[in-house]
Design a protein around this motif. Structure first.
Motif, PDB file in Angstrom:
ATOM      1  N   GLN A  78       0.832  -1.208   0.000  1.00 54.71           N
ATOM      2  CA  GLN A  78       0.000   0.000   0.000  1.00 54.71           C
ATOM      3  C   GLN A  78       0.866   1.257   0.000  1.00 54.71           C
ATOM      4  O   GLN A  78       0.511   2.264  -0.620  1.00 54.71           O
ATOM      5  CB  GLN A  78      -0.939   0.008   1.209  1.00 54.71           C
TER       6      GLN A  78
ATOM      7  N   LYS B  48       2.641   1.621  -3.613  1.00 57.94           N
ATOM      8  CA  LYS B  48       1.802   2.126  -4.712  1.00 57.94           C
ATOM      9  C   LYS B  48       1.520   3.623  -4.582  1.00 57.94           C
ATOM     10  O   LYS B  48       1.138   4.262  -5.557  1.00 57.94           O
ATOM     11  CB  LYS B  48       0.485   1.346  -4.778  1.00 57.94           C
TER      12      LYS B  48
ATOM     13  N   ASP C  30      -4.504  -4.222  -4.341  1.00 64.15           N
ATOM     14  CA  ASP C  30      -3.355  -3.332  -4.153  1.00 64.15           C
ATOM     15  C   ASP C  30      -2.289  -3.634  -5.202  1.00 64.15           C
ATOM     16  O   ASP C  30      -1.662  -2.722  -5.761  1.00 64.15           O
ATOM     17  CB  ASP C  30      -2.769  -3.509  -2.748  1.00 64.15           C
TER      18      ASP C  30
ATOM     19  N   ASP D  39      -3.239  -2.153  -8.388  1.00 61.84           N
ATOM     20  CA  ASP D  39      -2.944  -0.712  -8.407  1.00 61.84           C
ATOM     21  C   ASP D  39      -1.488  -0.470  -8.823  1.00 61.84           C
ATOM     22  O   ASP D  39      -1.182   0.538  -9.481  1.00 61.84           O
ATOM     23  CB  ASP D  39      -3.194  -0.098  -7.026  1.00 61.84           C
TER      24      ASP D  39
ATOM     25  N   GLU E 135      -1.383  -0.712 -12.505  1.00 66.68           N
ATOM     26  CA  GLU E 135      -1.818   0.553 -13.100  1.00 66.68           C
ATOM     27  C   GLU E 135      -0.708   1.595 -13.050  1.00 66.68           C
ATOM     28  O   GLU E 135      -0.537   2.392 -13.981  1.00 66.68           O
ATOM     29  CB  GLU E 135      -3.058   1.074 -12.367  1.00 66.68           C
ATOM     30  N   LYS E 136       0.072   1.575 -11.992  1.00 69.69           N
ATOM     31  CA  LYS E 136       1.123   2.566 -11.801  1.00 69.69           C
ATOM     32  C   LYS E 136       2.302   2.330 -12.746  1.00 69.69           C
ATOM     33  O   LYS E 136       2.788   3.270 -13.389  1.00 69.69           O
ATOM     34  CB  LYS E 136       1.607   2.494 -10.346  1.00 69.69           C
TER      35      LYS E 136
ATOM     36  N   ARG F 162     -10.974  -5.999 -13.282  1.00 69.01           N
ATOM     37  CA  ARG F 162     -10.001  -4.934 -13.010  1.00 69.01           C
ATOM     38  C   ARG F 162      -8.860  -4.971 -14.023  1.00 69.01           C
ATOM     39  O   ARG F 162      -8.413  -3.924 -14.512  1.00 69.01           O
ATOM     40  CB  ARG F 162      -9.466  -5.080 -11.584  1.00 69.01           C
TER      41      ARG F 162
END
Length: 341
Positions: free
Chosen positions: A71, A74, A131, A134, A137-138, A167
């Motif tokens: 967490q 990210k 997470d 994510d 995505e980053k 997702r």
């Protein structure tokens, strides 16, 4: 030399393919070693557990290590991260998965926070996969490989998998879900795991084909030395004395004697059979003699290198929490062959 019998120094002899990997939830680096055996360059990792990060750095020397929860990683500012991380070929991850294990009452655990090992913060384990997404995505890697337990694709957990697939699609990836058994991939262990393997849509890659059918490797082929004796004063020993050739665990003996289901986490290994899954908290006993298996047995069954430095950490815990390196090697080889060549 059999494929499972290797050393870290052997990695230097592997022909490199110039493909870069970044690993999340790296633990002791089982998957990282698999990529390296296939010629990849593992440039960094994210790990929450200080002891596991110490092992990872000792054995893998990552260029970019991040000791922090996923967490926090990210949320790091893009400007402060190495540019190499935004051009990686494979993002690898094994989000902790105990809430999806087929053992126990899975559904009652979902949504709760669990601290599953000392040195780690309390986390919602069923949130960790998202997470990880994510981070996808980053960093926008070309390929994503995420390993998890078989329980993720059974029962009501299938709804959770549908959310993961959705997702991935939102992020611009096409994902395939594979159920693979390490015993068919050159690993001396029956270990079924689910792999989510996603390709970025703009690359226009064809679906990945994974078909493994290697000959099984029995426990007798990897067995070493004399193990620690089973204490004759314990109930474990008394149950072990009542074993039959067909028994796979003390649970089989207990159920036969009492009708109750208990003791299935104490596994019986026979020379002429492939070993069951090496779990981090199970007890592993030999069937022909009243002994525990040796640490060397566990290392071999998990296909860890013989010279891996555990730095005093429990061998079975590190191995049980890791992807067998040879298993990941076989997957990584096919990814390179089908998608990068």
């Amino acid at each position: 030399m059999p494929e499972w019998d290797w050393k870290l120094s052997d990695i230097r002899k592997v022909e490199k393919n110039n493909l870069n990997v970044f690993s999340c939830f790296s633990c002791g680096g089982g998957s990282s070693m698999g990529y390296k055996l296939a010629g990849y360059n593992v440039i960094g990792n994210v790990e929450i557990d200080p002891q596991m990060m110490e092992l990872y750095q000792e054995n893998h020397h990552p260029k970019y290590p991040f000791l922090m929860p996923i967490q926090e990683f990210k949320e790091l500012q893009d400007e402060g991260l190495p540019k190499e991380l935004f051009d990686i070929d494979v993002l690898d991850g094994s989000p902790p998965c105990s809430v999806f294990s087929i053992a126990g009452k899975r559904d009652e655990k979902w949504g709760d926070a669990f601290k599953f090992r000392e040195g780690q913060v309390v986390q919602n384990l069923d949130d960790l996969f998202f997470d990880f997404l994510d981070v996808v995505e980053k960093l926008k890697p070309k390929i994503v490989v995420a390993e998890n337990v078989k329980g993720m694709i059974t029962g009501v957990a299938k709804g959770f998998v549908s959310l993961i697939i959705k997702r991935f699609q939102e992020l611009g990836y096409t994902v395939q879900v594979f159920l693979l058994n390490a015993a068919t991939m050159g690993v001396p262990q029956k270990r079924e795991r689910v792999f989510f393997i996603a390709r970025r849509n703009d690359l226009k890659l064809k679906p990945l084909q994974l078909n493994f059918n290697e000959a099984p490797i029995t426990y007798g082929e990897v067995r070493t030395g004399k193990g620690k004796p089973i204490n004759p004063e314990t109930e474990t020993f008394r149950r072990w004395k009542r074993r039959r050739p067909s028994d796979r665990s003390l649970g089989d003996i207990t159920k036969r004697a009492t009708g109750k289901a208990s003791g299935f986490n104490t596994v019986l290994l026979q020379n002429n059979r492939v070993a069951n899954t090496i779990a981090s908290g199970s007890m592993l006993l030999r069937t022909d003699v009243a002994e525990h298996v040796t640490k060397e047995d566990i290392i071999r069954m998990q296909t860890f290198p013989s010279d891996y430095d555990f730095k005093g950490a429990p061998v079975q815990y590190v191995c049980g929490m890791s992807v067998p390196p040879v298993m990941m090697k076989k997957i990584a080889e096919q990814i390179q062959l089908q998608w990068f060549k």
